[in-house]
Design an enzyme around this catalytic site. Structure first.
Site, PDB file in Angstrom:
ATOM      1  N   TYR A 138       0.870  -1.168   0.000  1.00 50.82           N
ATOM      2  CA  TYR A 138       0.000   0.000   0.000  1.00 50.82           C
ATOM      3  C   TYR A 138       0.911   1.223   0.000  1.00 50.82           C
ATOM      4  CZ  TYR A 138      -3.409   3.448   1.667  1.00 50.82           C
ATOM      5  OH  TYR A 138      -4.196   4.567   1.807  1.00 50.82           O
TER       6      TYR A 138
ATOM      7  N   ASP B 106      -2.173  -1.305  -4.073  1.00 46.74           N
ATOM      8  CA  ASP B 106      -2.550   0.066  -4.388  1.00 46.74           C
ATOM      9  C   ASP B 106      -1.269   0.874  -4.461  1.00 46.74           C
ATOM     10  OD1 ASP B 106      -3.422   2.661  -4.488  1.00 46.74           O
ATOM     11  OD2 ASP B 106      -4.584   2.588  -2.630  1.00 46.74           O
TER      12      ASP B 106
END
Length: 252
Positions: free
Chosen positions: A105, A144
């Site tokens: 992330y 992400d």
């Protein structure tokens, strides 16, 4: 082998919106999630006995966090870029016989770009980490990455140029990573596919009109490119402001 990655934007909330059902429908061998936003003991996840679970919790409560649910037992597990040094729980690395799996992330530069300098420094460290792994065995990176790589990866490129997630600095770092020996699996298979997005603002009507960004990725070492069978975006799956992405590899 099928892998899935999903920024769930709060796993407890996503579970209440069908996360477990989606995992079973996907028939994935490995599921990686980002932004779990929970601490140890705050969830009972009924995925079944086939899945082993690995968690990297952020020190800050209700923030960040990553997890991997796998049907294949890893040889080793690493938390963070260096040994257990990642207080925001952003990286999990599982070592398998044929490859490393890294779920990430990536830090957000923030709307006012106040964290852009940190983001750029973090990107350099992360790229170095992946290159070191790749010298040992091939790497699969998913998560992400908080950047729309090219104009085709965002609905309104002109209007968003210079905004967080679409600055020259962030896009440049993404291209440096690809230039270091990694492949964007979706673009490898679908170089010209437009309107393929993985994140949408929560503003009314935005997702319905598909005004989105492609910021969730599967990357692989160049030596794994011949094994890419499919790379998918499950834009129809709700439960988060992101949707799941998938990768199917033909591995011996």
């Amino acid at each position: 082998m099928k892998l899935v990655s999903w920024n769930v934007n709060g796993l407890r909330s996503c579970v209440n919106k069908g996360f477990v059902d989606y995992v079973h429908r996907s028939e994935a061998d490995i599921v990686c999630v980002q932004e779990t936003k929970l601490q140890e003991g705050q969830i009972e996840l009924a995925l079944g006995e086939k899945f082993q679970t690995y968690w990297n919790y952020a020190v800050k409560k209700g923030y960040s966090g990553t997890a991997v649910f796998t049907k294949h037992e890893p040889l080793s597990v690493r938390y963070g870029i260096e040994d257990n040094e990642e207080p925001e729980g952003r990286i999990l690395t599982l070592e398998f016989e044929a490859y490393y799996l890294v779920t990430v992330y990536t830090p957000n530069a923030k709307r006012d770009l106040s964290r852009l300098d940190y983001r750029v420094e973090w990107e350099d460290r992360f790229r170095g980490y992946l290159k070191a792994l790749d010298e040992v065995k091939p790497v699969v990176v998913c998560g992400d990455l908080n950047v729309a790589r090219e104009d085709i990866d965002i609905k309104n490129a002109k209007g968003n140029r210079g905004n967080s997630g679409f600055t020259e600095e962030e896009r440049g770092k993404m291209n440096e990573l690809l230039g270091a020996g990694f492949v964007d699996t979706f673009r490898h298979l679908y170089p010209d596919r437009a309107d393929a997005f993985t994140w949408w603002s929560n503003m009314p009507g935005v997702r319905e009109r598909n005004v989105g960004w492609r910021i969730d990725y599967f990357l692989v070492s160049e030596k794994l490119a011949p094994a890419i069978v499919d790379a998918g975006i499950d834009a129809h799956v709700l439960g988060s402001d992101h949707c799941p992405v998938s990768l199917t590899l033909a591995l011996d």
